[in-house]
Design a protein around this motif. Structure first.
Motif, short mmCIF file in Angstrom:
data_model
loop_
_atom_site.label_atom_id
_atom_site.label_comp_id
_atom_site.label_asym_id
_atom_site.label_seq_id
_atom_site.Cartn_x
_atom_site.Cartn_y
_atom_site.Cartn_z
N ILE A 107 52.80 36.80 -5.70
CA ILE A 107 52.69 37.53 -6.96
C ILE A 107 53.87 37.17 -7.87
N THR A 108 53.75 37.56 -9.14
CA THR A 108 54.79 37.27 -10.13
C THR A 108 55.28 38.57 -10.76
N ASP A 109 56.57 38.79 -10.74
CA ASP A 109 57.15 39.98 -11.36
C ASP A 109 57.17 39.79 -12.87
N LEU A 110 56.38 40.59 -13.59
CA LEU A 110 56.29 40.47 -15.04
C LEU A 110 57.29 41.36 -15.77
N GLY A 111 58.06 42.15 -15.03
CA GLY A 111 59.09 42.94 -15.68
C GLY A 111 58.92 44.44 -15.51
N VAL A 112 59.84 45.18 -16.10
CA VAL A 112 59.92 46.63 -15.95
C VAL A 112 59.19 47.33 -17.08
N VAL A 113 58.25 48.20 -16.73
CA VAL A 113 57.55 48.99 -17.74
C VAL A 113 58.20 50.36 -17.93
N TYR A 114 58.91 50.83 -16.89
CA TYR A 114 59.61 52.13 -16.99
C TYR A 114 60.86 52.08 -16.13
N ASP A 115 61.97 52.52 -16.69
CA ASP A 115 63.25 52.52 -15.97
C ASP A 115 63.71 53.97 -15.79
N GLY A 116 64.08 54.31 -14.56
CA GLY A 116 64.60 55.66 -14.31
C GLY A 116 63.72 56.49 -13.39
N THR A 117 63.00 55.84 -12.48
CA THR A 117 62.14 56.58 -11.56
C THR A 117 62.99 57.38 -10.57
N LYS A 118 62.37 58.43 -10.07
CA LYS A 118 63.00 59.24 -9.04
C LYS A 118 61.91 59.80 -8.14
N SER A 119 62.13 59.75 -6.84
CA SER A 119 61.16 60.26 -5.88
C SER A 119 61.86 61.19 -4.90
N GLY A 120 61.05 62.03 -4.26
CA GLY A 120 61.63 62.93 -3.26
C GLY A 120 60.72 64.08 -2.95
N LEU A 121 61.29 65.11 -2.34
CA LEU A 121 60.56 66.33 -2.05
C LEU A 121 60.84 67.32 -3.17
N VAL A 122 59.78 67.87 -3.72
CA VAL A 122 59.88 68.70 -4.92
C VAL A 122 59.36 70.10 -4.62
N VAL A 123 60.07 71.10 -5.15
CA VAL A 123 59.67 72.50 -4.99
C VAL A 123 59.82 73.21 -6.33
N GLU A 250 56.97 48.36 -22.35
CA GLU A 250 58.11 49.17 -21.88
C GLU A 250 58.05 50.54 -22.57
N LEU A 251 58.16 51.59 -21.78
CA LEU A 251 58.10 52.95 -22.29
C LEU A 251 59.33 53.74 -21.87
N THR A 252 59.87 54.53 -22.79
CA THR A 252 60.97 55.43 -22.45
C THR A 252 60.40 56.66 -21.75
N ASP A 253 61.28 57.48 -21.21
CA ASP A 253 60.83 58.70 -20.53
C ASP A 253 60.11 59.62 -21.51
N ALA A 254 60.65 59.76 -22.71
CA ALA A 254 60.02 60.64 -23.71
C ALA A 254 58.65 60.12 -24.12
N GLU A 255 58.53 58.80 -24.32
CA GLU A 255 57.26 58.21 -24.72
C GLU A 255 56.20 58.38 -23.65
N LEU A 256 56.56 58.05 -22.41
CA LEU A 256 55.60 58.14 -21.32
C LEU A 256 55.23 59.59 -21.02
N SER A 257 56.21 60.48 -21.07
CA SER A 257 55.93 61.90 -20.85
C SER A 257 54.96 62.44 -21.90
N GLY A 258 55.18 62.04 -23.15
CA GLY A 258 54.29 62.50 -24.21
C GLY A 258 52.87 62.02 -24.01
N LEU A 259 52.70 60.77 -23.59
CA LEU A 259 51.37 60.22 -23.34
C LEU A 259 50.72 60.91 -22.15
N MET A 260 51.47 61.15 -21.09
CA MET A 260 50.92 61.80 -19.89
C MET A 260 50.47 63.22 -20.19
#
Length: 298
Positions: A107-123, A250-260
């Motif tokens: 596969i080919t890495d075409l780049g970053v569409v979103y920077d700043g991901t975070k994963s974990g257990l959420v409550v 490429e989408l910022t957190d605010a842009e992607l959050s608004g779309l979601m």
């Protein structure tokens, strides 16, 4: 013997013929390039920006686009085998590390569409613990369960590693992204305790008051990262315009959050909402469409 004039005339006609064949082949290649087969995971962020990509490619660049929802494993396989042009959601460096290591040569890495991901257990914030190491002391409050998503997702395997690392007396329950958020909403409305596999970006953080449970400094299995778009190995050679477009996304957190949030709160289909959102956010995509790419009016 052929005279010089006749010979030159023959060469001229042959040149025109070869040029015509070349132009026809070029047109055929261009037409074949104006298609896109994109694979995404049925997660809120992937649904959002994959539908946005479809709208832009079709309405602004003249493409025929097919988008397909799949589990993570089959999505990587489809792109690695050349059955799809791109997988829209590779989480690195943690969640999809195993998949990327397995398929990186195909596969080919075409780049970053979103920077700043975070994963974990959420409550929910009303839950009276703040760290994963406290979970065993309140396992009855959570019914001894962690509500997960689809089995092939990277966050599921990492959560299983967390269960083992922290010796948690919990069962990781398989479901799906939508089923997980539905369970979270039901529990939240009744102020019941629930712990889910969670990640950011996701619309649930805009809808509910939530928190990530903290990791111990010596047991940090989750970290921040990025979402990459992965193309099939020869995409840049065969469909350079499509590859460039996907690389430019490429989408910022605010842009992607608004779309979601717009998609989640609307009764319209995802593509319709993406079109509506785009009309109000034209500036977001100014640099996405490659120079010289065909554009049509909305």
């Amino acid at each position: 013997m052929i005279s010089n004039n006749k010979f030159l005339n023959m060469l001229s006609k042959l040149g025109v013929f070869v040029l015509a064949i070349g132009l026809m082949a070029g047109c055929a290649q261009t037409e074949s390039e104006k298609t896109a087969d994109l694979v995404y995971v049925n997660w809120a962020e992937g649904i959002a920006y994959t539908n946005l990509a479809k709208v832009i490619l079709e309405d602004r660049m003249g493409y025929e686009v097919e988008i397909t929802s799949a589990d993570v494993g089959p999505a990587y396989t489809a792109v690695a085998q050349g059955d799809a042009d791109a997988f829209m959601e590779t989480w690195l460096p943690v969640l999809h590390a195993d998949y990327y290591e397995q398929y990186q040569d195909q596969i080919t890495d075409l780049g970053v569409v979103y920077d700043g991901t975070k994963s974990g257990l959420v409550v929910p914030t009303y839950v009276e613990i703040d760290s994963i190491s406290q979970m065993n002391s309140v396992s009855e409050e959570f019914n001894g369960e962690i509500t997960g998503i689809d089995a092939g997702a990277g966050i599921m395997s990492t959560t299983q590693d967390v269960i083992e690392e922290y010796n948690l007396d919990y069962e990781l329950v398989q479901s799906s992204g939508p089923a997980m958020t539905s369970a979270l909403q039901r529990a939240y409305e009744d102020e019941e305790w629930i712990v889910v596999t969670g990640w950011r970006p996701h619309w649930k953080f805009g809808r509910f008051d939530l928190k990530f449970l903290k990791q111990d400094p010596d047991k940090e299995l989750w970290g921040t990262g990025q979402i990459h778009i992965m193309g099939r190995q020869n995409l840049e050679e065969e469909k350079p315009e499509l590859a460039a477009f996907l690389s430019n996304m490429e989408l910022t957190d605010a842009e992607l959050s608004g779309l979601m949030v717009a998609i989640e709160e609307s009764d319209e289909d995802n593509e319709t909402v993406a079109k509506q959102w785009l009309q109000d956010n034209e500036d977001v995509i100014e640099d996405w469409i490659p120079e010289g790419a065909e554009q049509s009016e909305m």
